[in-house]
Structures are given as structure tokens and as C-alpha cells.
Design an enzyme around this catalytic site. Structure first.
Site, PDB file in Angstrom:
ATOM      1  N   PHE A 144      -5.910  52.904 -38.884  1.00  0.00           N
ATOM      2  CA  PHE A 144      -5.195  53.870 -38.039  1.00  0.00           C
ATOM      3  C   PHE A 144      -4.663  53.124 -36.829  1.00  0.00           C
ATOM      4  O   PHE A 144      -5.424  52.500 -36.087  1.00  0.00           O
ATOM      5  CB  PHE A 144      -6.089  55.026 -37.578  1.00  0.00           C
ATOM      6  N   ASP A 229      -6.485  45.480 -33.313  1.00  0.00           N
ATOM      7  CA  ASP A 229      -6.331  46.786 -32.679  1.00  0.00           C
ATOM      8  C   ASP A 229      -7.719  47.207 -32.199  1.00  0.00           C
ATOM      9  O   ASP A 229      -8.568  47.626 -32.984  1.00  0.00           O
ATOM     10  CB  ASP A 229      -5.763  47.779 -33.699  1.00  0.00           C
ATOM     11  N   LYS A 258      -7.732  54.140 -25.088  1.00  0.00           N
ATOM     12  CA  LYS A 258      -8.942  54.977 -25.091  1.00  0.00           C
ATOM     13  C   LYS A 258      -9.900  54.700 -23.925  1.00  0.00           C
ATOM     14  O   LYS A 258      -9.654  55.115 -22.805  1.00  0.00           O
ATOM     15  CB  LYS A 258      -9.652  54.838 -26.431  1.00  0.00           C
TER      16      LYS A 258
HETATM   17  C1  LIG Z   1      -7.674  51.972 -33.716  1.00  0.00           C
HETATM   18  C2  LIG Z   1      -6.689  52.931 -33.121  1.00  0.00           C
HETATM   19  N1  LIG Z   1      -5.452  52.520 -32.850  1.00  0.00           N
HETATM   20  C3  LIG Z   1      -4.538  53.343 -32.306  1.00  0.00           C
HETATM   21  C4  LIG Z   1      -4.835  54.652 -32.023  1.00  0.00           C
HETATM   22  C5  LIG Z   1      -3.803  55.557 -31.421  1.00  0.00           C
HETATM   23  O1  LIG Z   1      -4.116  55.789 -30.092  1.00  0.00           O
HETATM   24  P1  LIG Z   1      -3.426  57.003 -29.300  1.00  0.00           P
HETATM   25  O2  LIG Z   1      -3.913  58.262 -29.920  1.00  0.00           O
HETATM   26  O3  LIG Z   1      -3.880  56.795 -27.885  1.00  0.00           O
HETATM   27  O4  LIG Z   1      -1.958  56.827 -29.444  1.00  0.00           O
HETATM   28  C6  LIG Z   1      -6.123  55.131 -32.296  1.00  0.00           C
HETATM   29  C7  LIG Z   1      -6.462  56.542 -32.040  1.00  0.00           C
HETATM   30  O5  LIG Z   1      -7.374  57.091 -32.568  1.00  0.00           O
HETATM   31  C8  LIG Z   1      -7.072  54.252 -32.860  1.00  0.00           C
HETATM   32  O6  LIG Z   1      -8.319  54.657 -33.143  1.00  0.00           O
END
Ligand SMILES: Cc1ncc(COP(=O)(O)O)c(C=O)c1O
Length: 413
Positions: A144, A229, A258
Site C-alpha cells: 500500500f 516506504d 503518519k
Molecule cells: C505504507 C504506507 N504508505 C503510504 C500510505 C498513504 O499515506 P496517506 O494516507 O497519508 O496518504 C499509507 C497509509 O496507510 C501506508 O501505510
């Protein structure tokens, strides 16, 4: 148009506003009004132990004095200038993050998707410059990375992308933890590999002992960028400041969001010098690196470093994980337990994770189902041992109350 009327009182009254005004949404019928530490209260005054922390965001707990103080002091001084000018909190945060990581350069934005979007653009520019115009970014199945058009394409879930085709080119996917598949997927178009150390939204699937190390070596050999990520795993969640430290690797690029802001929206991309190919005008953001958010993030990271929050994550994460394993040995609905630090999950033997989450609400605990069989726990990093035990007891009661017809009725012949 709606007319102004008396302030709603009950959850149902508030939710009626959502139903009249929002794009349709799916959430439980509770309206959270306030929080304190690891707890929140809804408008009816019901208390919940929060084991999901706004999806791994409220790292120092609700209404943290650290966040409150930073917001109050910085908002009285300067909230926003845009990036037309330098501001002190942004520069201090950049210095703190680079001094405590292997990275040299930083770009600030407002969310995880924006951080990954920036990393994707960085990789494409790097590919033009260093790999003959290579542009493809390989990511993992069940990853994700966000919901913007490029990041949702990197996410690769058909049900997230189906309505939004045509998608951008150059986002192949490989099975997670499968080095051979990754090696086979690389070709002349490949610029970078983008991975989460633990796939959080995908159900808390942990990179195996050697995988990230092998990917690191492979990317170095093949002249590819290795990007992690860490939107969910970074800033202490796994008991190390950055998740990748647990695997003993140094990626070229890392994305954060986050927990970085402890509840306020901020994202960041960090890159080593050779990956940092952005030049003036290549990328930008009006709000990104706003002094208010940077002042909060600076104090959140400083607090984590100065108050042994990582030690707490390891200790309390251990209590929680051992408690879940113990529960799994006794409660047949739990098949397995996964995760590190304070990013944990239980895998159920039945497709009733959303029901367990709902029963958890009755028991006074907030949990999250990442899919039909998986329940994720990502509490504040400041969760205490007593709260972990309370959470385990509440989860256990929710599981014990689950009425599972397929377990109690004889299978149809
Ligand atoms: C690993 C990862 N990358 C990117 C995102 C996307 O982040 P945002 O919701 O702040 O755009 C998330 C959100 O859950 C995530 O867990």
C-alpha cells in the site's frame, strides 16, 4: 443547502450530517469527541482504549502535551509562509532527520501518498539521468503506497484502481519476499524498487530476515534505486527509529508520514546524495514543510529520541505480542500472530475480523481489520504495559463473544 440548527448531541445526530453531505463512507456508528493518552471518548461518553491510534499516527498518544505545546508556541509565532521563504522549524527538522538517518537530503509534504508521489518522481528523474531513461518502479503485491494516481498504481490493488484507468505506465508488481521474482522482473526500463519493511495495510506481513538485505545488494549491483516506504513503519513504530534498521540495511530513499507528526499532517522524502536528483522547480508543495507541522514533528521526534520511547515500544510490543501468542494457543479463532514492535496483527481462522472489531467496540477497545481475516494493532508508541494487558483482555472478550455459525454447525455434505 442546510440551515443552521441546534448543535447535535448524539452520535446518530452527528452521523446524519455525514449521510447528507459526504461522498459515501463506511465507518462504525461512533463519533469520537476527545482523547487522552491511549484513550478516546465518544459523544455519549463511552471510553475506548485506542489500539489503532488513527492508523499508526498518534504516536505520543492523544492530546499529547508535547504536541499541544509545539502547536501553541509555534502557532503564536508563525503558521505559514509557503516555500517561497526559509523558516526555522523546517530547517531544524531537516537537520534532525538527516543527523539521525543515513540520508542527506529531504523534501517535506503533507501525507504518505504525497511522500511516495515525490519519491516516484525522484526515481523517474534519477532513471533518466543514471539508467538511460529507465522509469519503472517495481513494488510488491499487497503493498500500500497511497491513493493518488501514481501511488495507487504502485499499490496495485485492482479494486482500488478499476474505476480510474488508464493508469500510469511502469508499475510492475512482484510477490513480496520472493527474491527470484524480483530478479526476473527487472529489465532495462527499471529505475527503482519500492518496498515496505512490513506491509501494514496489506495485513502486517513482515519482510523475511534476508529479503531486504538481498534487495539492497541486488539494487546496488544492478544500479537501481532501493526505496523504502516507511510511512507506517518509520519513526519508532518497530522499536527502531526507522524500520529498515531492524534488517541492517541502508536504502537510498525513504518516505515518511503518519507518526512523524504525532497527529498533525506531515510527510517527508529522504534521500542519499546520489539519489537526490531534484533541482529547483522539479517538485513543490504550498503547505509541505509548513512551520507549524515541522515544529510539531521536530518535538515529536526529539521526544522519541530523548525519552526512550523506542525502549517502550520494544518492551510493551513484546508484552502485547507474547500476550497474543498466548491467546492464540488457547483461542482457536486465532491462527497466527505477526508483526514487530507496536505494529502487530492476528490472523483469524474465520472471515470475521470486522465482527471482532465491532465486538471490540462493545468491549471498549479500538482495533482495525485490514481484511476479512486480519486484525491489526498499531497503538500509540507510549502505550503502557498495563494498557497492553487491558487491551489483550478486551480483545479476548471480543473473540470469546464471536458467534461463528460455521464453527458450531456441521459442514453441509
Ligand atoms: C505504507 C504506507 N504508505 C503510504 C500510505 C498513504 O499515506 P496517506 O494516507 O497519508 O496518504 C499509507 C497509509 O496507510 C501506508 O501505510
Amino acid at each position: 443547502m442546510t440551515t443552521t440548527s441546534a448543535r447535535p448531541k448524539s452520535s446518530a445526530d452527528w452521523i446524519a450530517i455525514e449521510q447528507a453531505t459526504f461522498f459515501p463512507n463506511l465507518r462504525p456508528p461512533m463519533v469520537i469527541e476527545r482523547g487522552q493518552g491511549s484513550r478516546v471518548w465518544d459523544v455519549e461518553g463511552r471510553e475506548y482504549l485506542d489500539l489503532i491510534a488513527g492508523i499508526a499516527v498518534v504516536s505520543l498518544g492523544h492530546a499529547s502535551p508535547v504536541v499541544q505545546r509545539a502547536l501553541a508556541e509555534q502557532s503564536a509565532k508563525l503558521i505559514h509562509t509557503s516555500n517561497l521563504f526559509y523558516t526555522i522549524p523546517q530547517l531544524q527538522l531537516a537537520k534532525l532527520l538527516t543527523e539521525h538517518s543515513p540520508f542527506d537530503r529531504v523534501f517535506f509534504c503533507n501525507s504518505g501518498a504525497e511522500a511516495n508521489e515525490a519519491a516516484i518522481k525522484l526515481a523517474r528523474k534519477w532513471g533518466k539521468r543514471h539508467r538511460d531513461g529507465a522509469y519503472a518502479i517495481i513494488s510488491a503485491e499487497h503493498a500500500f503506497h497511497g491513493r493518488t494516481l501514481a501511488t495507487v498504481t504502485a499499490t496495485g490493488k485492482e479494486n482500488y484502481t478499476r474505476s480510474f484507468t488508464p493508469l500510469p505506465d511502469g508499475f510492475p508488481h512482484v510477490p513480496f519476499n520472493d527474491m527470484d521474482a524480483l530478479e526476473r522482473a527487472v529489465d532495462a526500463t527499471t529505475a527503482a524498487v519500492l518496498l515496505e519493511p512490513i506491509q501494514g495495510e496489506g495485513g502486517v506481513h513482515v519482510a523475511t530476515e534476508n529479503y531486504l538485505r538481498d534487495v539492497r545488494d541486488f539494487c546496488r549491483d544492478k544500479n537501481l534505486l532501493f526505496m523504502v516506504d516507511e510511512v507506517q513503519t518509520g519513526v519508532g513504530r518497530l522499536g527502531t527509529l526507522w524500520g529498515f534498521e531492524r534488517w541492517g540495511v541502508e536504502p537510498d530513499v525513504m518516505t515518511l508520514a503518519k507518526g512523524l507528526g504525532g497527529g498533525v499532517p506531515i510527510g517527508a522524502v529522504l534521500a542519499n546524495e546520489s539519489a537526490a536528483v531534484f533541482e529547483p522547480g522539479d517538485h513543490g508543495s504550498t503547505f509541505g514543510g509548513n512551520p507549524l507541522m515541522c515544529a510539531v514533528a521536530y518535538d515529536v521526534v526529539r521526544y522519541i529520541l530523548d525519552n526512550d520511547v523506542l525502549g517502550n515500544v520494544n518492551r510493551v510490543g513484546g508484552v502485547l505480542k507474547r500476550g497474543l501468542e498466548h491467546m492464540a494457543a488457547e483461542q482457536p479463532l486465532i491462527q497466527s500472530v505477526r508483526g514487530e514492535g507496536l505494529l502487530l496483527a492476528i490472523e483469524l481462522t474465520v472471515e470475521h475480523a470486522p465482527d471482532v472489531v465491532r465486538l471490540g467496540h462493545d468491549e471498549g477497545v479500538l482495533l482495525n481489520a485490514t481484511g476479512p481475516t486480519t486484525i491489526r494493532l498499531a497503538p500509540p508508541l507510549t502505550l503502557t504495559e498495563a494498557e497492553a494487558k487491558e487491551g489483550l483482555a478486551k480483545l479476548r472478550r471480543a473473540l470469546d463473544r464471536l458467534d461463528v455459525p460455521e464453527l458450531t454447525q456441521p459442514a453441509a455434505s
